[in-house]
Write a protein that holds these residues in place. Structure first.
Motif, PDB file in Angstrom:
ATOM      1  N   VAL A   1       0.992  -1.164   0.012  1.00 54.72           N
ATOM      2  CA  VAL A   1      -0.062   0.241   0.034  1.00 54.72           C
ATOM      3  C   VAL A   1       0.873   1.070   0.127  1.00 54.72           C
ATOM      4  O   VAL A   1       0.425   2.329  -0.742  1.00 54.72           O
ATOM      5  N   ALA A   2       2.014   1.267   0.713  1.00 55.73           N
ATOM      6  CA  ALA A   2       2.878   2.367   0.795  1.00 55.73           C
ATOM      7  C   ALA A   2       3.371   2.757  -0.748  1.00 55.73           C
ATOM      8  O   ALA A   2       3.504   3.991  -0.916  1.00 55.73           O
ATOM      9  N   ALA A   3       3.516   1.634  -1.512  1.00 60.11           N
ATOM     10  CA  ALA A   3       3.894   2.068  -2.899  1.00 60.11           C
ATOM     11  C   ALA A   3       3.167   2.801  -3.564  1.00 60.11           C
ATOM     12  O   ALA A   3       3.517   3.710  -4.443  1.00 60.11           O
ATOM     13  N   LYS A   4       1.725   2.908  -3.317  1.00 59.89           N
ATOM     14  CA  LYS A   4       0.839   3.679  -3.769  1.00 59.89           C
ATOM     15  C   LYS A   4       0.734   5.109  -3.268  1.00 59.89           C
ATOM     16  O   LYS A   4      -0.011   6.129  -3.872  1.00 59.89           O
ATOM     17  N   TYR A   5       1.542   5.346  -2.285  1.00 61.13           N
ATOM     18  CA  TYR A   5       1.800   6.848  -1.515  1.00 61.13           C
ATOM     19  C   TYR A   5       2.867   7.315  -1.802  1.00 61.13           C
ATOM     20  O   TYR A   5       3.425   7.520  -0.475  1.00 61.13           O
ATOM     21  N   PRO A   6       3.638   7.483  -2.760  1.00 60.79           N
ATOM     22  CA  PRO A   6       4.905   7.908  -2.599  1.00 60.79           C
ATOM     23  C   PRO A   6       5.279   9.385  -2.179  1.00 60.79           C
ATOM     24  O   PRO A   6       6.187   9.571  -1.425  1.00 60.79           O
ATOM     25  N   GLU A   7       4.143  10.184  -1.867  1.00 62.19           N
ATOM     26  CA  GLU A   7       4.433  11.389  -1.277  1.00 62.19           C
ATOM     27  C   GLU A   7       4.369  11.359   0.179  1.00 62.19           C
ATOM     28  O   GLU A   7       4.750  12.371   0.884  1.00 62.19           O
ATOM     29  N   ILE A   8       4.005  10.034   0.620  1.00 65.71           N
ATOM     30  CA  ILE A   8       4.167  10.019   2.331  1.00 65.71           C
ATOM     31  C   ILE A   8       5.227   9.046   2.659  1.00 65.71           C
ATOM     32  O   ILE A   8       5.449   8.012   2.196  1.00 65.71           O
ATOM     33  N   GLN A   9       5.848   9.526   3.627  1.00 58.95           N
ATOM     34  CA  GLN A   9       7.200   8.617   4.205  1.00 58.95           C
ATOM     35  C   GLN A   9       6.564   7.394   4.947  1.00 58.95           C
ATOM     36  O   GLN A   9       5.457   7.642   5.657  1.00 58.95           O
ATOM     37  N   TYR A  10       7.272   6.182   4.559  1.00 61.15           N
ATOM     38  CA  TYR A  10       6.765   4.934   5.348  1.00 61.15           C
ATOM     39  C   TYR A  10       7.944   4.596   5.934  1.00 61.15           C
ATOM     40  O   TYR A  10       9.239   4.348   5.421  1.00 61.15           O
ATOM     41  N   GLU A  11       7.732   3.861   7.188  1.00 67.70           N
ATOM     42  CA  GLU A  11       8.892   3.365   8.309  1.00 67.70           C
ATOM     43  C   GLU A  11       8.141   2.254   8.702  1.00 67.70           C
ATOM     44  O   GLU A  11       6.867   2.228   8.997  1.00 67.70           O
ATOM     45  N   GLU A  12       8.906   1.463   9.436  1.00 61.75           N
ATOM     46  CA  GLU A  12       8.697   0.143   9.989  1.00 61.75           C
ATOM     47  C   GLU A  12       9.330   0.154  11.444  1.00 61.75           C
ATOM     48  O   GLU A  12      10.668   0.609  11.367  1.00 61.75           O
ATOM     49  N   ILE A  13       8.762  -0.461  12.279  1.00 61.12           N
ATOM     50  CA  ILE A  13       9.395  -0.196  13.705  1.00 61.12           C
ATOM     51  C   ILE A  13       8.966  -1.428  14.405  1.00 61.12           C
ATOM     52  O   ILE A  13       7.760  -1.848  14.488  1.00 61.12           O
ATOM     53  N   ILE A  14      10.093  -2.495  15.154  1.00 59.57           N
ATOM     54  CA  ILE A  14       9.400  -3.365  15.993  1.00 59.57           C
ATOM     55  C   ILE A  14       8.726  -2.806  17.332  1.00 59.57           C
ATOM     56  O   ILE A  14       9.254  -1.852  17.875  1.00 59.57           O
TER      57      ILE A  14
END
Length: 357
Positions: free
Chosen positions: A209-222
């Protein structure tokens, strides 16, 4: 895959540009569940404020207790008809095999997205400044869904179910929320280093889904690192998207950092219905002392009702209510004990009503 539209999010924008007030709109029916403990006290506060500002809503009241075996069918029918519900806290018995009515309602109405907005309020002392976090949590599956059974005496099996459909749906909701509300970043919270298949599937969906919103920064965290980062540098987070159980814990932690559960609004939304209630756990729902002294904090539910007004497309009323609440908190004369004061619920409500004008 095309980006999916979520019309419900257009009403959840935090500020409105339309500030005109009109008396020509048709009033909307809202299902009201006062709930247990201090629930009736704070829902009564909302009713008083709505009446004072002549908001175009009226309430259909249903008495529901948390120790009931199931949510009455007439209540579910009312929410399906009205599309909107406001509720106080429902106490869930600990142990004993009694299932949570809150969980039942979310499943029955497919309220798949929990939204908790945790933000610092001017005038309210907190350890951190400029906290503004929205926790969006999947609401219908995972450990918190209560799928458990006793295999043999002394052995209980609790199931964590994660599906592609629900993971993708909540990820889309989170990114669309960020897009509509002009948020800059979405953080996915997980434990995929251990739960490689279940949380791995959740992460896979978020990445797609993140790939569809390139204008929004995406990150992951445990999730364990997330808790540590929350209490040390909460300003780094913006929108957070989580599986069910993690979201419950993260939202309460963020609420505590931003000023306490008594001031944090929230709601549970689905494709057709929305239930607005205190954002983080109502820790004082069963506090007999608070109930006896009538000193429950009404702010969280009042701000949740502002979210409800915006959802009902009454943004000017929502703005008016939020402005009054913020004014009273910043002024600091009337606060309940949980936020450093000694005021009663009614004193806070009276101050907010006076601030409406």
């Amino acid at each position: 895959m095309a980006r999916k539209s979520f019309p419900i999010l257009k009403q959840l924008i935090q500020q409105s540009t339309n500030r005109c007030f009109t008396s020509t709109v048709s009033p909307r029916a809202v299902t009201l569940i006062p709930g247990d403990g201090v629930g009736p006290l704070v829902t009564d506060s909302v009713e008083q404020v709505m009446k004072a500002m002549k908001a175009p809503v009226y309430f259909e009241r249903y008495e529901v207790r948390g120790d009931m075996k199931c949510m009455p069918e007439e209540v579910i029918d009312s929410i399906k008809k009205n599309k909107v519900c406001l509720k106080g806290g429902l106490r869930t018995p600990v142990g004993g095999g009694v299932s949570s009515l809150n969980v039942q309602m979310r499943k029955e109405l497919d309220l798949y997205a929990s939204i908790v907005h945790c933000f610092t309020l001017p005038g309210l002392p907190t350890r951190h400044e400029d906290v503004d976090i929205v926790v969006i949590r999947e609401n219908t599956e995972g450990e918190y869904a209560g799928l458990e059974h006793e295999v043999v005496p002394g052995v209980v099996e609790s199931l964590k179910v994660i599906t592609k459909y629900c993971s993708e749906r909540i990820a889309k909701f989170a990114f669309e929320y960020a897009h509509v509300n002009k948020r800059k970043k979405v953080t996915a919270v997980h434990k995929a280093n251990i739960m490689k298949l279940a949380d791995g599937l959740f992460l896979e969906s978020c990445r797609e889904v993140a790939a569809k919103y390139p204008e929004i920064q995406y990150e992951e965290i445990i999730v364990d690192n997330c808790c540590m980062q929350l209490v040390s540098r909460p300003e780094q987070f913006d929108v957070m998207v989580t599986p069910n159980l993690y979201g419950n814990l993260i939202a309460n932690t963020a609420a505590g950092i931003a000023g306490g559960t008594g001031v944090m609004p929230g709601g549970n939304v689905g494709a057709d219905q929305a239930v607005f209630e205190q954002g983080a756990s109502a820790g004082n729902v069963g506090n007999e002392k608070i109930l006896k002294l009538k000193r429950a904090n009404p702010v969280a539910l009042l701000l949740s009702s502002a979210m409800m007004l915006r959802h009902l497309e009454f943004p000017s009323y929502a703005d008016r209510l939020e402005t009054a609440v913020r004014h009273v908190i910043e002024e600091g004369k009337f606060r309940t004990k949980d936020v450093g004061g000694d005021s009663s619920t009614q004193e806070v409500v009276d101050a907010i009503i006076a601030a409406l004008d």
